[in-house]
Write an enzyme that holds these catalytic residues in place. Structure first.
Site, PDB file in Angstrom:
ATOM      1  NE  ARG A 164     -17.972   0.743 -39.883  1.00 60.83           N
ATOM      2  CZ  ARG A 164     -17.031   1.443 -39.514  1.00 60.83           C
ATOM      3  NH1 ARG A 164     -16.793   2.054 -38.535  1.00 60.83           N
ATOM      4  NH2 ARG A 164     -15.824   1.196 -40.428  1.00 60.83           N
ATOM      5  CE  LYS A 170     -40.358   6.049 -36.090  1.00 67.63           C
ATOM      6  NZ  LYS A 170     -40.883   6.618 -37.372  1.00 67.63           N
TER       7      LYS A 170
HETATM    8  C1  NCD Z   1     -11.710  -0.108 -38.011  1.00 65.39           C
HETATM    9  C2  NCD Z   1     -13.166  -0.810 -38.025  1.00 65.39           C
HETATM   10  O1  NCD Z   1     -14.087   0.136 -37.934  1.00 65.39           O
HETATM   11  O2  NCD Z   1     -13.128  -1.954 -38.064  1.00 65.39           O
HETATM   12  N1  NCD Z   1     -11.647   1.012 -38.203  1.00 65.39           N
HETATM   13  C3  NCD Z   1     -11.984   1.814 -39.527  1.00 65.39           C
HETATM   14  O3  NCD Z   1     -12.719   1.427 -40.394  1.00 65.39           O
HETATM   15  N2  NCD Z   1     -10.587   2.417 -40.051  1.00 65.39           N
HETATM   16  C4  NCD Z   1     -10.662  -0.518 -36.850  1.00 65.39           C
HETATM   17  C5  NCD Z   1     -11.034  -0.109 -35.652  1.00 65.39           C
HETATM   18  O4  NCD Z   1     -12.138   0.335 -35.219  1.00 65.39           O
HETATM   19  O5  NCD Z   1     -10.404  -0.740 -34.799  1.00 65.39           O
END
Ligand code: NCD
Length: 334
Positions: free
Chosen positions: A107, A86
């Protein structure tokens, strides 16, 4: 360094002394991570888990870590079901959610979102992966694994030859790991990748400045020959775009059983942050390596829970209260 109340944004926040303290706490919590002991030290605490990019192991291991300490977890995943759709800014989002929680894991595909979130948040923010930038908690569990594997083999990290293989340009786990490895002494770091996916100069400079030897190699077999640690990564197709399309003709980066047997020493430790690309012909750590005792990839992923528990304990300032609060479990699945 005392981590109490700190945001965890980059692995350059850690020195060896802080890592020692963190890993001592993680050692104490392995039995809790396995369900053999119980602790409710975070009873009443809430973790806000905001994963705007795909995740399975990182998200679930943060959840397991917080819940095994007695806390509760509140989630949002992807952008589709969040108010970001939004038009909400990440800063507003972080400020609002920090009013609901005691610590936050984020993330996000935008490298800058993590700093903007930390600036706006009322509670500590932990970087669960910021685009092609960093993944500090993965590096923490990687180094924990490296320490334990090397210790079992009676070997020192200092002076070893480390091959980092795969997509070193967009692979954020590598960027954070180089920073932690650089705290050691006299390493040879061999960056093995197709030429267009080589490690950004900033990380190489950092390692070189810390006194380590850097080698750049575009041939897999030459690059992994004689290494003590082989850290493989997946080609980050979701980030690399056209760079990935250029992969054809840039060499064979598939790490197979035959190559491990031909080029790697019997004591070599083989790691991967996972997920590995298991599709037929993928340029990754091949499935046919699975019976090789040098493969530490599942011991590595298992370390995610105790290391993340330890990080929560240090960031929330309760690490010293853990030992007296442990109880034996009346059940155990492992
Ligand atoms: C990694 C990432 O997300 O950077 N994965 C993870 O968190 N273990 C590696 C990846 O996605 O290749």
């Amino acid at each position: 360094m005392d981590l109490t109340g700190q945001h965890i944004l980059s692995s350059d926040q850690f020195d060896l002394e802080t890592l020692d303290a963190l890993y001592d706490t993680a050692d104490l919590l392995v039995s809790v991570a396995k369900g053999r002991q119980l602790i409710r030290i975070l009873e009443g605490a809430v973790l806000a888990s905001l994963f705007f990019e795909p995740s399975t192991r990182t998200r679930l291991s943060f959840d397991a870590a917080f819940m095994r300490l007695g806390g509760a977890v509140s989630h949002t995943t992807g952008v589709v079901f969040s108010s970001i759709m939004k038009g909400a800014s990440i800063a507003d989002t972080a400020r609002v959610i920090s009013g609901y929680a005691d610590v936050m894991v984020i993330r996000h595909e935008d490298e800058n979102a993590i700093v903007e979130s930390a600036q706006a948040s009322l509670v500590p923010v932990i970087n669960g992966g910021n685009g092609a930038g960093e993944h500090p908690t993965q590096a923490l569990l990687d180094l924990y694994t490296i320490r334990s594997e090397f210790q079992c083999l009676g070997r020192e990290i200092n002076g070893s030859r480390v091959a980092l293989v795969g997509d070193l340009k967009y692979g954020r786990t590598i960027h954070s790991l180089i920073k932690l490895l650089s705290l050691h002494q006299n390493l040879t770091i061999v960056c093995v990748s197709p030429p267009h996916l080589t490690c950004p100069q900033v990380y190489l400079d950092l390692a070189a400045k810390a006194g380590h030897r850097i080698e750049i190699c575009a041939d897999l077999c030459t690059g992994i020959a004689g290494c003590d640690l082989l850290y493989a990564t997946r080609i980050q197709a979701e980030r690399a775009g056209e760079d990935v399309l250029n992969l054809a003709g840039s060499g064979d980066f598939r790490i197979t059983k035959a190559k491990l047997n031909a080029y790697c020493l019997p004591h070599c430790v083989v790691m991967h942050p996972l997920p590995r690309d298991s599709r037929l012909g993928a340029q990754d750590l091949a499935e046919d390596t699975k019976a090789d005792p040098r493969l530490a990839i599942f011991r590595q992923s298992d370390s995610g829970v105790p290391v993340r528990m330890a990080l929560f304990a240090h960031v929330l300032g309760i690490a010293k209260k853990i030992a007296p609060s442990l109880k034996n479990s009346v059940w155990s699945s492992k």
